[in-house]
Scaffold this active site. Structure first.
Site, short mmCIF file in Angstrom:
data_model
loop_
_atom_site.label_atom_id
_atom_site.label_comp_id
_atom_site.label_asym_id
_atom_site.label_seq_id
_atom_site.Cartn_x
_atom_site.Cartn_y
_atom_site.Cartn_z
N GLY A 178 -6.96 3.49 3.15
CA GLY A 178 -8.11 2.83 2.51
C GLY A 178 -7.85 2.55 1.05
O GLY A 178 -6.71 2.61 0.59
N ASN A 179 -8.92 2.25 0.32
CA ASN A 179 -8.79 1.99 -1.12
C ASN A 179 -10.04 2.52 -1.84
O ASN A 179 -10.96 3.02 -1.18
CB ASN A 179 -8.58 0.50 -1.38
CG ASN A 179 -9.73 -0.32 -0.88
OD1 ASN A 179 -10.84 -0.25 -1.42
ND2 ASN A 179 -9.52 -1.10 0.18
N ARG A 180 -10.05 2.42 -3.15
CA ARG A 180 -11.09 3.10 -3.93
C ARG A 180 -12.31 2.23 -4.21
O ARG A 180 -13.15 2.58 -5.03
CB ARG A 180 -10.50 3.60 -5.26
CG ARG A 180 -9.46 4.69 -5.06
CD ARG A 180 -9.17 5.43 -6.35
NE ARG A 180 -8.60 4.56 -7.36
CZ ARG A 180 -9.20 4.20 -8.49
NH1 ARG A 180 -10.42 4.63 -8.76
NH2 ARG A 180 -8.61 3.42 -9.34
N SER A 181 -12.46 1.11 -3.51
CA SER A 181 -13.64 0.27 -3.77
C SER A 181 -14.92 1.03 -3.38
O SER A 181 -15.03 1.58 -2.29
CB SER A 181 -13.56 -1.03 -2.96
OG SER A 181 -14.77 -1.71 -3.06
#
Ligand code: PMT
Length: 396
Positions: free
Chosen positions: A205-208
């Site tokens: 995933g990512n940090r959005s």
């Protein structure tokens, strides 16, 4: 100007002075607790107005409503953990609570508290609630706190609060000049970060956090648009009164965009979409003892949703993409953005410098927007809500 009961209240005097010296009329609403830290005569001398505290004073003037109705901007500095909780709950048990509830003016808060209080899940949830309602947040900063400890929780410096608040006001004035300018427009917005499953319990995933996409939804709705939000793992609540389609992975987001885009006039892709996904998803949890000391993952490219949406857009339909780039200089950012615009083929591309502490999951943002030809048509900086309004101005 609301002042609540924290030690940073002594610095609120400099905030009031900053506004007054710039020619603004300042009405101070200080809570009883604030007046334990800073004296009424000081605030009256600096603001050049009487200071309001008691809900039951000047009742004939209906002051608990009039102050809020007449305000162009409300700044609460310092905003204690307690005052933020009251704001999130919509409490009106004192003059400041009544003033905020009775006002349509933009609200800016400058939180100040000890790090443990700022990190407390209750405060985190309260901040998410008030941010999702459009309250702008300046600070807190990291540094020396009241005691011997230091950390995140120090109130932002008075001059930064004044400058930030005036930017929020300028952005909202530009908007209110044309408050229902997006009425009748159907706006589809993606927000948050996609997750690509590896096995039943893990993902890439990512940090959005979804804050920028949600801010766009809040702003578009406030300007009369009919908003649909395609939401991937938001860390902030979606606003009331809009349609929300929850998705997990890039593939799910693609399917949601494909089905909703034909019914929209505008598509804004603020979500952080995974470029790659695991080539295969394990049906059972990947075990350390079955992989040995290292694990190599094979990834395959995800479809590019924005490229597909730009290609299938009907005439007149506007497609706005975002570009999150780690660039050392503004020139490098623009070069990367122009190259991305060529690949994506959308109408506008919002360039967003990102890093460990920039862009993702922050309350503020700094952006530039390129048009199809790669010309820079907008620069904006401020809360994610004020940036959202500036982006939407491109549509009006
Ligand atoms: O959510 P926040 O915490 O508030 O953070 C906001 C943000 C930094 C996530 C946001 O402002 C932002 O920059 N969003 C775009 C993030 C991103 O994926 O950028 P990108 O440069 O990798 O992608 C460019 C564009 O293509 C984006 O519009 C993206 O949605 C889209 N894309 C990317 C990959 C893919 N497979 N399909 C896509 O449609």
């Amino acid at each position: 100007m609301g002042i609540t009961g924290g030690i940073a209240a002594y610095k609120a005097v400099a905030v009031v002075r900053g506004f007054v010296l710039l020619g603004h009329e300042v009405q101070v609403v200080a809570t009883e607790h604030a007046l334990r830290f800073v004296g009424k005569p000081t605030l009256e001398a600096i603001s050049r107005n009487i200071v309001h505290t008691d809900l039951y004073e000047s009742v004939a003037e209906v002051r608990h409503v009039a102050l809020g109705q007449n305000a162009d901007l409300i700044v609460i500095a310092p905003a204690t953990a307690n005052s933020l909780a009251k704001l999130a709950a919509g409490l009106a048990d004192d003059l400041l609570g009544n003033t905020v509830l009775a006002s349509r003016a933009p609200v800016v808060v400058a939180p100040a508290m000890h790090t443990e209080m700022w990190d407390n899940p209750a405060t985190v949830a309260n901040m998410a609630t008030i941010s999702s309602r459009g309250v702008s947040v300046v600070g807190p900063a990291s540094g020396q706190l009241t005691g011997s400890d230091s950390g995140l929780g120090r109130m932002a410096e008075p001059e930064d609060i004044v400058a930030f608040a005036l930017r929020v006001h300028a952005a909202s004035s530009a908007v209110s000049a044309s408050s229902a300018d997006l009425a009748g427009r159907k706006i589809l917005i993606t927000a948050g970060g996609t997750r690509e499953p590896l096995d039943p319990v893990r993902f890439l995933g990512n940090r959005s956090s979804g804050k920028q996409g949600v801010a766009l939804a809040v702003a578009a709705k406030s300007r009369g648009a009919t908003v649909t939000l395609i939401a991937a793992h938001l860390e902030v609540p979606a606003p009331d009164g809009i349609a929300v389609i929850n998705v997990g992975s890039a593939a799910e987001m693609l399917a949601a965009v494909e089905s909703a885009q034909p019914h929209s006039d505008v598509l804004i892709m603020a979500a952080a979409v995974a470029d790659f996904r695991p080539a295969s998803v394990s049906e059972s949890k990947i075990k350390k003892d079955s992989t040995g000391p290292s694990l190599t993952l094979e990834l395959v490219a995800n479809p590019d949703i924005l490229v597909a949406a730009a290609q299938s857009a009907r005439p007149g339909q506007v497609v706005i993409g975002f570009a999150a780039e780690t660039a050392d200089t503004e020139e490098a950012l623009l070069t990367l953005g122009r190259a991305k615009m060529m690949r994506k083929g959308c109408d506008y591309l919002v360039l967003n410098r990102v890093g460990w502490s920039e862009g993702f999951a922050t309350d503020g943002n700094t952006i530039s927007v390129l048009d199809r030809a790669g010309h820079r048509v907008l620069d904006a900086e401020g809360s994610k809500l004020s940036v959202a309004h500036e982006i939407l101005n491109l549509l009006s």
